[in-house]
Design an enzyme around this catalytic site. Sequence first.
Site, PDB file in Angstrom:
ATOM      1  N   HIS A   1      -0.421   4.491   0.274  1.00  0.00           N
ATOM      2  CA  HIS A   1      -0.791   5.841   0.789  1.00  0.00           C
ATOM      3  C   HIS A   1      -1.446   5.520   2.064  1.00  0.00           C
ATOM      4  O   HIS A   1      -1.271   4.255   2.686  1.00  0.00           O
ATOM      5  CB  HIS A   1      -2.047   5.991  -0.190  1.00  0.00           C
ATOM      6  CG  HIS A   1      -3.254   5.003  -0.218  1.00  0.00           C
ATOM      7  ND1 HIS A   1      -3.186   3.974  -1.125  1.00  0.00           N
ATOM      8  CD2 HIS A   1      -4.401   4.930   0.363  1.00  0.00           C
ATOM      9  CE1 HIS A   1      -4.311   3.300  -1.138  1.00  0.00           C
ATOM     10  NE2 HIS A   1      -4.764   3.834  -0.217  1.00  0.00           N
TER      11      HIS A   1
ATOM     12  N   LYS B   1       1.015  -1.063   0.076  1.00  0.00           N
ATOM     13  CA  LYS B   1      -0.127   0.081  -0.148  1.00  0.00           C
ATOM     14  C   LYS B   1       0.893   1.162  -0.019  1.00  0.00           C
ATOM     15  O   LYS B   1       1.845   1.260   0.874  1.00  0.00           O
ATOM     16  CB  LYS B   1      -0.889   0.010   1.206  1.00  0.00           C
ATOM     17  CG  LYS B   1      -1.908   1.119   1.121  1.00  0.00           C
ATOM     18  CD  LYS B   1      -2.971   0.925   2.528  1.00  0.00           C
ATOM     19  CE  LYS B   1      -4.032   2.121   2.618  1.00  0.00           C
ATOM     20  NZ  LYS B   1      -4.820   1.908   3.898  1.00  0.00           N
TER      21      LYS B   1
END
Length: 217
Positions: A104, A102
Site C-alpha cells: 500500500h 509493502k
Amino acid sequence: MTYKESFIKFMVDSGVLKFGEFTLKSGRIAPYFINCGNYKTGAQLARLGEYYAECINEHRLKPDTLFGPAYKGIPLSVAACTALFNKFGVDCNYCFDRKEVKDHGEGGMFVGKTLEDGEKVVIIEDVMTSGKALREVLPKLQGAAKIDIEGMIITVDRAEKGLESDKSAVQEVYDEFGVKVYSIVNIEDIIAALENGIIPGAEYVGKMKEYREKYGA
C-alpha cells in the site's frame, strides 16, 4: 589504545564477548562466545556506530549508501551512518529492506534511499556465520539497480573454517560473489588483547590458540 583494542574492551564491558566453555550451533566447543544481542542501550549503539565508521574510514571506502539487512542491520546502518557524519564529516545515505513487500502507499521493498545505477553501497551487519544474510539480500539489491557493492562490514571475523569447507564464511562469500568483507576485529586481535592485558582473561590464551589451530581457516 587503538580503535580495535578499544572495541574489544567495549565488547567485554557490554557483555557481548565472553570467555569460558561454550557449545556453538555447529557443535564445536569454543573458549569464547559473541552475543551481539547484548547491545541494548543508546550509548552502546552510538559507540558501536563509531567503530563501524572507523572501519569504513580505515579501509578508505567511499559509500554513497549504507545498507542494513532487516532486522539486525537496520539500527546498525543508522548508527554507522550517523557516526560517519559526526566523526568524519561524511554525509552518506542509508536504506534497509523489508521482510515483506509493502502493498500500500508508495509500496516497495526498501526504506530510505532509493537505489540507483552506479551507486556505491556498503552492507552493514553484526557477524557472519555462514553468509546466509548476504545470499538473501544480494538478489534484492541487484534487482533494484545496477549498484556497486564496495564491501560488507561486520564486527568480528572468527576466521573459522566451515563444517564442510576449509574456508571461512568471509572467504566463501568473496569467492562466490566477489564481495569483500571487512571486520572491525578478528580472532587474532582478540587473542592479542588478552595477551597484552587490554581485557581480563589471560588464562584463556592457550585455549584460544588451541581452538584457532584446530578450526582456523
